[in-house]
Scaffold this motif. Structure first.
Motif, PDB file in Angstrom:
ATOM      1  N   GLY A  19       0.746  -1.212   0.038  1.00  0.00           N
ATOM      2  CA  GLY A  19       0.113  -0.017  -0.114  1.00  0.00           C
ATOM      3  C   GLY A  19       0.727   1.389  -0.123  1.00  0.00           C
ATOM      4  N   ALA A  20       1.901   1.081   0.783  1.00  0.00           N
ATOM      5  CA  ALA A  20       2.886   2.500   0.880  1.00  0.00           C
ATOM      6  C   ALA A  20       3.429   2.593  -0.526  1.00  0.00           C
ATOM      7  CB  ALA A  20       3.947   2.284   1.777  1.00  0.00           C
ATOM      8  N   GLN A  21       3.831   1.716  -1.224  1.00  0.00           N
ATOM      9  CA  GLN A  21       4.434   1.841  -2.446  1.00  0.00           C
ATOM     10  C   GLN A  21       3.345   2.397  -3.684  1.00  0.00           C
ATOM     11  OE1 GLN A  21       6.956  -1.305  -3.727  1.00  0.00           O
ATOM     12  NE2 GLN A  21       7.111  -2.093  -1.663  1.00  0.00           N
ATOM     13  N   LEU A  22       2.158   1.710  -3.545  1.00  0.00           N
ATOM     14  CA  LEU A  22       1.093   1.946  -4.590  1.00  0.00           C
ATOM     15  C   LEU A  22       0.727   3.574  -4.276  1.00  0.00           C
ATOM     16  CD1 LEU A  22      -0.908  -1.313  -4.630  1.00  0.00           C
ATOM     17  CD2 LEU A  22       0.733  -0.221  -6.431  1.00  0.00           C
ATOM     18  N   THR A  23       0.546   3.893  -3.137  1.00  0.00           N
ATOM     19  CA  THR A  23      -0.078   5.218  -2.850  1.00  0.00           C
ATOM     20  C   THR A  23       1.050   6.206  -3.059  1.00  0.00           C
ATOM     21  OG1 THR A  23       0.855   5.008  -0.409  1.00  0.00           O
ATOM     22  CG2 THR A  23      -1.578   4.510  -1.016  1.00  0.00           C
ATOM     23  N   PHE A  24       2.407   5.909  -2.869  1.00  0.00           N
ATOM     24  CA  PHE A  24       3.303   6.820  -3.292  1.00  0.00           C
ATOM     25  C   PHE A  24       3.487   7.208  -4.858  1.00  0.00           C
ATOM     26  CE2 PHE A  24       7.847   8.481  -4.078  1.00  0.00           C
ATOM     27  CZ  PHE A  24       7.941   9.117  -3.455  1.00  0.00           C
ATOM     28  N   ILE A  25       3.237   5.901  -5.496  1.00  0.00           N
ATOM     29  CA  ILE A  25       3.154   6.243  -7.032  1.00  0.00           C
ATOM     30  C   ILE A  25       1.982   7.063  -7.185  1.00  0.00           C
ATOM     31  CG2 ILE A  25       2.811   5.017  -9.184  1.00  0.00           C
ATOM     32  CD1 ILE A  25       4.242   2.632  -7.947  1.00  0.00           C
ATOM     33  N   VAL A  26       0.782   6.985  -6.747  1.00  0.00           N
ATOM     34  CA  VAL A  26      -0.293   7.696  -7.074  1.00  0.00           C
ATOM     35  C   VAL A  26      -0.089   9.153  -6.726  1.00  0.00           C
ATOM     36  CG1 VAL A  26      -2.737   8.071  -6.211  1.00  0.00           C
ATOM     37  CG2 VAL A  26      -2.018   5.889  -6.651  1.00  0.00           C
ATOM     38  N   LEU A  27       0.595   9.421  -5.401  1.00  0.00           N
ATOM     39  CA  LEU A  27       0.762  10.808  -5.469  1.00  0.00           C
ATOM     40  C   LEU A  27       1.627  11.376  -6.308  1.00  0.00           C
ATOM     41  CD1 LEU A  27       1.152  10.503  -1.370  1.00  0.00           C
ATOM     42  CD2 LEU A  27      -0.330  12.063  -2.644  1.00  0.00           C
ATOM     43  N   LEU A  28       2.791  10.612  -6.649  1.00  0.00           N
ATOM     44  CA  LEU A  28       3.838  10.975  -7.797  1.00  0.00           C
ATOM     45  C   LEU A  28       3.142  11.479  -8.798  1.00  0.00           C
ATOM     46  CD1 LEU A  28       6.859  11.333  -7.896  1.00  0.00           C
ATOM     47  CD2 LEU A  28       6.982   9.274  -8.571  1.00  0.00           C
ATOM     48  N   LEU A  29       2.102  10.535  -9.054  1.00  0.00           N
ATOM     49  CA  LEU A  29       1.368  11.079 -10.691  1.00  0.00           C
ATOM     50  C   LEU A  29       0.529  12.198 -10.343  1.00  0.00           C
ATOM     51  CD1 LEU A  29       0.848   7.296 -12.041  1.00  0.00           C
ATOM     52  CD2 LEU A  29       2.675   9.209 -12.652  1.00  0.00           C
ATOM     53  N   ASP A  30      -0.220  12.027  -9.162  1.00  0.00           N
ATOM     54  CA  ASP A  30      -1.407  13.186  -9.120  1.00  0.00           C
ATOM     55  C   ASP A  30      -0.865  14.287  -8.367  1.00  0.00           C
ATOM     56  OD1 ASP A  30      -4.222  13.544  -9.253  1.00  0.00           O
ATOM     57  OD2 ASP A  30      -4.064  13.684  -6.887  1.00  0.00           O
TER      58      ASP A  30
END
Length: 460
Positions: free
Chosen positions: A354-365
């Protein structure tokens, strides 16, 4: 059954997981990465506590021991199935360490590769029905049986094999010299119920195999030092059946290995703690730094995932089956300290993912938010490097191994690279363990290709 503390703790951690995952969709500031902050903070606190305990454990292991009890007699059991290519390395390392009156039992669990014929040719084993004895090495005996699995094989032979202490060692594991002597010395303590040696993984093959060995050696070093740490507070829950020792009266008292368990060696230790807590016995579980062995380890992604999914699925099944031990003072630090931490660990793979996926989401958004967290992540990496470097030097001191520049570079570099390469692989294997548990289905495959030879244990 006293299961409420476990359910409350598990429910609370699950709620945290769901809540922090949801945070990224409702917030555009740093706290959107709450799941990552929780994951890294928990990991830092746990690593600090264990490193402190490990330091004390290493210092304690160096203190002189006095015991007037004679060393116990050992029975060494080597379960195998289609291990013709590697078993001689294991036996050749064991035979010189045996004392008069002790025996090595090879349990052939329905091999189809000519293992028994090989033992007959190399060691002069003469078979009489299902039992055989070496004509040149009376300490070596062989028992053949239809295939029924490792746990059943051990359970059937233990009542017949003699020995005050039962040592189990996999056929693809090669002990260093004086390892059995170290086990005898440790079991002079009448309170020692079970103990494990220190395993050093070896992967045979090309570049990918070398990469797996590179990371797994670092992982195993940390894992065994942590076992030493937990043993300091009598909460060491893992004795690897690949190289473990059990006092006969203890293993008979708790009912031998459970053939239905995916991790029969791990599950057995829970029953030992349960029996000790329920009966008031003073039994200890330990790890013996001077008993070391090189063992075969998975060298491909598919074999690694199969191993780790079985390990983690078995861990989950064992913990869920012993919910009443969690936060139960009857079982000492095992129930009060370790098992609550293990309850949190059941969902840790999902926190990591979850930490890795949400970081990617934040990086894109919201890239400005993601980059604002880089400093926090970098600080955690530096913190981990410092503590893990200290841990590995403690490991070398504990095992009485020299710290060479090459060894130090390999360990420290592995610590830096692990979060980006090996840790996602480990946690994905753990998630597959959840899948296996929910499906109640586990597959297994040998870790070693046929014909693969094992390395010299002294080079580990």
């Amino acid at each position: 059954m006293r299961v409420l503390p476990f359910r409350l703790l598990f429910g609370f951690v699950l709620l945290l997981l769901v809540g922090t995952l949801a945070a990224v969709f409702f917030s555009r500031h740093e706290w959107a990465w709450a799941i990552g902050i929780l994951f890294l903070t928990y990991d830092a606190v746990l690593l600090t506590a264990i490193t402190t305990l490990a330091w004390r454990g290493v210092v304690r292991s160096e203190a002189p021991k006095t015991c007037h009890v004679s060393p116990p007699e050992l029975a060494v059991l080597v379960p195998c199935r289609n291990e013709k290519s590697v078993i001689s390395a294991c036996l050749d390392a064991l035979i010189p360490q045996m004392r008069t009156g002790e025996t090595i039992w090879v349990i052939d669990d329905g091999s189809t590769d000519g293992t028994v014929s090989f033992l007959t040719e190399r060691y002069g084993v003469v078979m009489d029905g299902h039992f055989g004895e070496s004509s040149i090495l009376p300490i070596l005996r062989v028992w053949t049986k239809p295939s029924s699995g490792k746990a059943n094989s051990l359970n059937e032979l233990i009542p017949r094999c003699g020995g005050e202490v039962i040592v189990t060692i996999d056929a693809d594991t090669v002990p260093t010299r004086d390892s059995l002597k170290a086990i005898r010395e440790e079991f002079r303590d009448p309170e020692m119920a079970a103990a494990c040696g220190v395993l050093i993984p070896s992967c045979r093959g090309g570049l990918l195999a070398r990469a797996f060995e590179y990371f797994q050696r670092s992982e195993y070093m940390r894992a065994y030092l942590w076992r030493l740490a937990w043993s300091r507070i009598d909460a060491m829950e893992m004795v690897s059946g690949a190289f473990g020792a059990y006092r006969r009266e203890v293993i008979e008292k708790v009912g031998f290995f459970d053939p239905s368990s995916w991790v029969e060696d791990y599950e057995l230790i829970f029953r030992i703690y349960r029996e000790a807590g329920d009966s008031g016995k003073k039994w200890r579980i330990g790890v013996i730094g001077t008993a070391q062995a090189v063992t075969d380890a998975p060298a491909t992604v598919s074999l690694f995932w199969k191993q780790r999914s079985r390990w983690f699925g078995g861990f989950l099944a064992t913990l869920f089956g012993n919910q009443d031990m969690v936060a139960n003072p009857r079982y000492g630090a095992m129930g009060g300290v370790l098992l609550p931490a293990k309850t949190v660990d059941t969902l840790l793979p999902f926190f990591s993912a979850g930490a890795q996926l949400t970081f990617i989401v934040l990086l894109l958004d919201s890239p400005h938010v993601a980059w604002g967290l880089v400093g926090f992540i970098a600080a955690k990496l530096v913190f981990d490097l410092c503590l893990q470097s200290l841990s590995f030097f403690l490991y070398a001191r504990w095992l009485r191994r020299p710290v060479t520049p090459d060894w130090a570079f390999r360990i420290i570099s592995a610590s830096l690279l692990e979060p980006f390469f090996f840790q996602p692989l480990r946690y994905s294997g753990a998630i597959l363990g959840w899948v296996a548990l929910l499906r109640n289905r586990m597959t297994w495959a040998p870790q070693r290709a046929a014909g693969t030879e094992l390395p010299d244990a002294e080079q580990g």
